[in-house]
Scaffold this active site. Structure first.
Site, PDB file in Angstrom:
ATOM      1  N   HIS A   1       0.882  -1.338   0.022  1.00  0.00           N
ATOM      2  CA  HIS A   1      -0.027  -0.109  -0.482  1.00  0.00           C
ATOM      3  C   HIS A   1       0.651   1.717   0.180  1.00  0.00           C
ATOM      4  CE1 HIS A   1      -3.432  -1.793   0.789  1.00  0.00           C
ATOM      5  NE2 HIS A   1      -3.508  -2.822   1.183  1.00  0.00           N
TER       6      HIS A   1
ATOM      7  N   LYS B   1      -8.152  14.368   5.367  1.00  0.00           N
ATOM      8  CA  LYS B   1      -7.242  12.804   4.933  1.00  0.00           C
ATOM      9  C   LYS B   1      -5.623  12.659   6.160  1.00  0.00           C
ATOM     10  CE  LYS B   1      -6.365  14.286   0.744  1.00  0.00           C
ATOM     11  NZ  LYS B   1      -5.516  13.099  -0.273  1.00  0.00           N
ATOM     12  N   ARG B   2      -5.189  11.748   6.695  1.00  0.00           N
ATOM     13  CA  ARG B   2      -4.656  11.988   7.513  1.00  0.00           C
ATOM     14  C   ARG B   2      -3.322  13.244   7.515  1.00  0.00           C
ATOM     15  NH1 ARG B   2      -3.966   8.045  11.457  1.00  0.00           N
ATOM     16  NH2 ARG B   2      -1.916   9.305  12.268  1.00  0.00           N
TER      17      ARG B   2
ATOM     18  N   LYS C   1       0.858  14.732   1.689  1.00  0.00           N
ATOM     19  CA  LYS C   1      -0.044  15.060   1.096  1.00  0.00           C
ATOM     20  C   LYS C   1      -0.613  16.671   1.080  1.00  0.00           C
ATOM     21  CE  LYS C   1      -2.239  10.863   3.037  1.00  0.00           C
ATOM     22  NZ  LYS C   1      -2.876   9.758   2.685  1.00  0.00           N
TER      23      LYS C   1
ATOM     24  N   THR D   1      -8.318   6.716  -1.796  1.00  0.00           N
ATOM     25  CA  THR D   1      -9.817   6.498  -1.760  1.00  0.00           C
ATOM     26  C   THR D   1     -10.883   7.478  -1.392  1.00  0.00           C
ATOM     27  OG1 THR D   1      -9.472   5.356   0.444  1.00  0.00           O
ATOM     28  CG2 THR D   1      -9.728   4.163  -1.834  1.00  0.00           C
TER      29      THR D   1
ATOM     30  N   LYS E   1     -14.713   8.634  -3.040  1.00  0.00           N
ATOM     31  CA  LYS E   1     -15.623   9.243  -2.175  1.00  0.00           C
ATOM     32  C   LYS E   1     -16.816  10.764  -2.619  1.00  0.00           C
ATOM     33  CE  LYS E   1     -14.382   6.153   1.509  1.00  0.00           C
ATOM     34  NZ  LYS E   1     -13.206   6.613   2.958  1.00  0.00           N
TER      35      LYS E   1
HETATM   36  C1  HTE Z   1      -1.771   4.787   0.701  1.00  0.00           C
HETATM   37  C2  HTE Z   1      -3.189   5.532   0.329  1.00  0.00           C
HETATM   38  C3  HTE Z   1      -4.387   3.559  -0.079  1.00  0.00           C
HETATM   39  C4  HTE Z   1      -4.971   3.290   1.346  1.00  0.00           C
HETATM   40  O1  HTE Z   1      -3.352   2.620   1.692  1.00  0.00           O
HETATM   41  C5  HTE Z   1      -2.401   4.038   2.249  1.00  0.00           C
HETATM   42  N1  HTE Z   1      -1.651   3.078   2.718  1.00  0.00           N
HETATM   43  C6  HTE Z   1      -0.970   3.216   4.006  1.00  0.00           C
HETATM   44  N2  HTE Z   1      -2.488   4.350   4.196  1.00  0.00           N
HETATM   45  C7  HTE Z   1      -2.978   4.626   3.177  1.00  0.00           C
HETATM   46  O2  HTE Z   1      -3.964   4.721   3.687  1.00  0.00           O
HETATM   47  C8  HTE Z   1      -0.332   3.016   5.174  1.00  0.00           C
HETATM   48  C9  HTE Z   1      -0.551   2.720   5.887  1.00  0.00           C
HETATM   49  C10 HTE Z   1       0.851   1.911   7.252  1.00  0.00           C
HETATM   50  C11 HTE Z   1       1.834   0.906   6.698  1.00  0.00           C
HETATM   51  C12 HTE Z   1       1.821   1.479   5.388  1.00  0.00           C
HETATM   52  C13 HTE Z   1       1.136   1.853   4.727  1.00  0.00           C
HETATM   53  O3  HTE Z   1      -1.090   5.681   1.519  1.00  0.00           O
HETATM   54  C14 HTE Z   1      -5.108   2.215   0.865  1.00  0.00           C
HETATM   55  O4  HTE Z   1      -5.342   4.550  -1.289  1.00  0.00           O
HETATM   56  O5  HTE Z   1      -2.607   5.619  -0.609  1.00  0.00           O
HETATM   57  O6  HTE Z   1      -4.793   1.239  -0.375  1.00  0.00           O
END
Ligand code: HTE
Length: 831
Positions: A376, A567-568, A573, A675, A679
């Site tokens: 991810h 978002k976070r 970002k 994501t 939305k």
């Molecule tokens: C990506 C986001 C993507 C989402 O996964 C993310 N990956 C992490 N958090 C996210 O939101 C992540 C958190 C902790 C450790 C490693 C990765 O940043 C779902 O949409 O772009 O795939």
């Protein structure tokens, strides 16, 4: 090993033969009253809506559980292949309205509550969010299991039942303050404890090699400190199809016999205190998103999840098939949500070899055909590495197995590239550079038959960059699965007025086949339809304002452009870029540069990891800039900046219907997918964004003319790094210079000298990894296009309709169908 005995009294089969629960207003109403009065002991004098929420949830939950049993039995009878989604995070949000929608009783419940003088919305808002995740990764898991149930796929979600979820955020003097989220305090109607499926998890101790009577050497793991894993199940309903799947979350509990021993030794208080250490494992969610943390407790959590879930699946297998594992891989598949549960690779090997006596080769055959891994993020700071020393101390047997997996793997690499020593060093699961470290991503790739990224660009970058060596060795393992979101929660439920307009126009097929939204396309040219669209969207904006008003005194203008970034908080970002734009708009107002002005409300929300100093600084900056702008009489209604505190799933359900403009402005190549972008699009917002993550595919679907593009491409970002000179860019751009001047002269921190110095320094650094300044001009120009476009109301509405109409690809129903066709290969089961 059961933690309680359930054998003394076994009910006869006839116990399950009961009449189906009624779904009419009168049935729901009668059940509600019974729970409210006879179970909860409340009456008309009760002032708190909480108990009405509880009673209603019990009414709805009963109906889920009824279908849950049927689903369970259907899966049992078919003995079908199953998939398990292993994830440290499930960001579920609220359950009530989702359950009502999926059961098809929203109207009946509304009527029943209305008749009783209760406001359904108020009851819905009583439910605390199940905030067992940080952001996109955890919410994706929640959307995935929703789609699995709607597609009638036999998939179980496995996760941890954290006592404390994502912290709640408040803002004090412009700064983030974290409060623990004790979400279970008032109980949780939606879960059922299943103590009879308790598992035992080992930690610590050491290993010995013993030779058995047949002269076979076996490794045994001894003197461990064991902890119990107790499952709590939550029903996951499909959309009006009778299927109810399971989310099984593990809670850590101390062993009872351990306590007893100590008790007999006279150490009662100490032994009760020791329970704490055990139960600590599932006490709290680590609040880091895409950030590494090398804490021992986190590794304990990961192993606890992997081991409990695998033992659960294997216990089930052995119960049905005995200890013959030859068909195990054909009937079971584990999808690893990032590397967090990837120790499952080694744990499955351990269980098969140590407990069920398989030889290495057979165990590896099974394991490497059973595991699938999703990556991810490309951010190096999020790639998990555990020190070998920590691993050995905590999980000595697992460490041995990882070394052996690595030895077999490196032999394969050697035979593929004889003499390529550098490649061996690069690909080894054990990194040797800074003390020995286990690279969890490599363990996951080696142990899996499928490795996927979450958007086209992301998957391409994995193959060409981060995992290049592995791609060269096993190109067939690699694939893409572009993310999505569930249209049930993110359109049908959160935006009922828009959903109704869509259904009245094209029918309701879109709810389970989102590509049908395409049928809206011709209506973009229909003036009457556009009027209806505008009315619905205006009402949604008004609701967002009302929701805001509860926490804020600030009045927002419903006709202004609602420009939203939620978002976070993370530097990549680039919430900072957004703030620079706001300051630029403020400058324009101060200088009377208001020709072609569009009134704007800029809304920014998101949590910062408590240890992420720069992210917290950015929150402070947003709040300080907001304070100055919102109280300046020259600015008036023309511009507002608002920080939305405590952003979470239930907040997004109120925010996304009311957004006009969706900010997706990450440095290209850094946001794996995103994501939230989906939305917003689904609800008719337009996107301003870089060519990053799923933005690229969003723009492809909707057409370049309906998307506000700006910024460097991923390749340009990488090329520019070598000669990036932000100071020169600032000097060459008067608008940017003016913005930086205001920041640097302390205009937003008049009584707090120097607090933004580090923010300014990163912006001006030639080593700024996020290259914010590089994209400023192009962002400002794109925002100018937004401003002009919004003034043509009919044209904007057209683009809004076209965005919604083109969002069909971004349903998790499509994503999950692709996971199933390409990776899991499950057969849907009718219930
Ligand atoms: C990506 C986001 C993507 C989402 O996964 C993310 N990956 C992490 N958090 C996210 O939101 C992540 C958190 C902790 C450790 C490693 C990765 O940043 C779902 O949409 O772009 O795939």
């Amino acid at each position: 090993m059961p933690h309680r005995s359930f054998t003394k009294s076994t009910p006869s089969a006839s116990i399950t033969k009961i009449p189906a629960l009624g779904m009419k207003v009168k049935d729901l109403s009668a059940d509600f009253k019974r729970y409210y009065i006879n179970r909860l002991g409340r009456d008309e004098n009760c002032r708190s809506p909480h108990y009405a929420y509880e009673a209603l949830s019990m009414v709805v939950s009963d109906r889920l559980i009824e279908r849950w049993k049927k689903t369970y039995n259907a899966y049992r009878e078919q003995d079908c292949k199953k998939a398990y989604y292993l994830s440290m995070e499930f960001l579920m949000g609220r359950a009530l309205s989702n359950a009502m929608l999926n059961l098809g009783i929203t109207d009946e419940i509304s009527q029943a509550m209305y008749d009783l003088g209760l406001e359904l919305e108020e009851l819905i808002d009583c439910e605390p969010d199940a905030g067992l995740g940080n952001g996109g990764l955890g919410r994706l898991a929640a959307c995935f299991i929703d789609s699995c149930a709607t597609l009638q796929l036999p998939v179980v979600g496995y996760g941890l039942r954290y006592e404390y979820g994502m912290f709640s955020q408040s803002i004090v003097n412009g700064e983030q303050v974290e409060k623990p989220d004790h979400w279970l305090r008032n109980g949780n109607i939606w879960e059922i404890e299943r103590a009879e499926y308790t598992q035992r998890i080992k930690f610590g101790g050491h290993t010995e090699v013993h030779t058995n009577a047949q002269g076979v050497k076996k490794t045994v793991w001894l003197d461990t400190h064991d902890i119990l894993a107790v499952p709590f199940d939550t029903p996951i309903p499909g959309f009006q199809n009778g299927t109810v799947n399971t989310l099984r979350l593990w809670k850590a509990a101390a062993r009872e016999e351990f306590d007893l021993q100590e008790f007999n030794a006279g150490d009662y208080a100490e032994s009760v205190a020791a329970k704490n250490t055990a139960e600590n494992i599932t006490m709290v969610l680590y609040p880091n998103d895409a950030n590494e943390n090398g804490k021992a407790l986190r590794l304990r959590q990961q192993y606890f999840l992997a081991s409990a879930s695998l033992q659960d699946v294997i216990a089930n297998w052995v119960g049905r098939h005995g200890t013959d594992f030859s068909e195990f891989a054909a009937k079971n598949c584990f999808q690893l949500n990032d590397t967090h549960p990837s120790i499952a690779v080694a744990e499955l090997m351990r269980l098969l070899i140590d407990i069920y006596d398989l030889d290495w080769k057979s165990a590896w055959e099974i394991t490497s055909k059973t595991m699938a891994y999703t990556n991810h993020t490309l951010l190096p700071e999020a790639l998990e590495k555990w020190s070998v020393g920590l691993f050995q101390a905590l999980l000595p047997r697992l460490m041995e197995i990882i070394f052996e997996i690595n030895a077999h793997f490196l032999a394969e690499v050697s035979s593929h590239w004889p003499g390529d020593v550098d490649r061996l060093r690069r690909m080894s699961i054990i990194e040797e550079d800074h003390g020995q470290q286990v690279r969890m991503a490599y363990l996951a790739i080696v142990g899996s038959y499928s490795v996927n990224g979450v958007a086209e660009l992301h998957s391409k970058l994995l193959q060409q960059g981060l995992f290049k060596d592995f791609y060269e060795l096993w190109p067939q393992k690699f694939n893409n699965k572009t993310n999505g979101v569930t249209p049930r929660r993110w359109l049908a439920s959160c935006n009922p007025e828009l959903a109704k307009l869509i259904t009245d126009t094209i029918g309701d097929g879109w709810i389970t086949d989102l590509s049908e939204l395409q049928k809206l396309k011709p209506f973009a040219d229909d003036a009457k339809f556009r009027k209806q669209w505008q009315a619905v969207r205006l009402a949604a904006k008004q609701r967002l304002i009302d929701y805001k008003r509860e926490e804020y005194e600030i009045e927002l203008n419903v006709n202004a452009l609602f420009d939203v970034q939620v978002k976070r908080m993370h530097e990549y970002k680039r919430q900072l870029l957004n703030v620079l734009h706001v300051i630029h708009l403020y400058n324009r107002l101060k200088h009377g540069d208001t020709a072609s002005w569009t009134d704007r409300c800029v809304l920014i929300g998101g949590k910062a990891a408590p240890g992420y100093v720069m992210a917290k600084k950015i929150i402070k900056l947003i709040n300080n800039v907001a304070q100055v702008i919102n109280s300046d009489p020259v600015v008036d209604d023309k511009l507002k900046l608002v920080f939305l505190p405590n952003y979470r799933v239930s907040a997004m359900e109120k925010i996304c219907p009311g957004a006009d403009l969706s900010e997706q402005i990450s440095t290209a190549g850094k946001e794996a997918s995103g994501t939230g972008n989906m939305k917003f699009m689904m609800n008719g917002a337009l996107t301003i964004g870089t060519l990053d993550g799923a933005n690229i595919e969003i723009r492809e679907e909707v057409g370049a003319e309906n998307f506000f593009l700006f910024g460097l491409t991923e390749e340009e970002v990488e090329a520019k790094r070598h000669d990036y000179d932000p100071v020169a860019i600032i000097q060459a751009d008067p608008d940017l210079q003016a913005v930086m001047n205001l920041l640097e002269c302390g205009h937003f921190n008049q009584f707090e000298p120097d607090i933004f110095n580090d923010v300014i320094a990163t912006l001006k650094s030639p080593h700024d990894p996020w290259m914010t300044i590089a994209d400023f001009r192009s962002y400002i120009d794109a925002q100018k296009q937004v401003e002009l476009a919004y003034q043509d109301k009919e044209q904007w509405t057209k683009m809004s309709i076209l965005n919604c109409a083109a969002s069909g690809k971004f349903s998790t129903d499509r994503t999950i169908s692709e996971y199933n066709d390409g990776i899991w290969k499950l057969t849907p089961v009718k219930v």
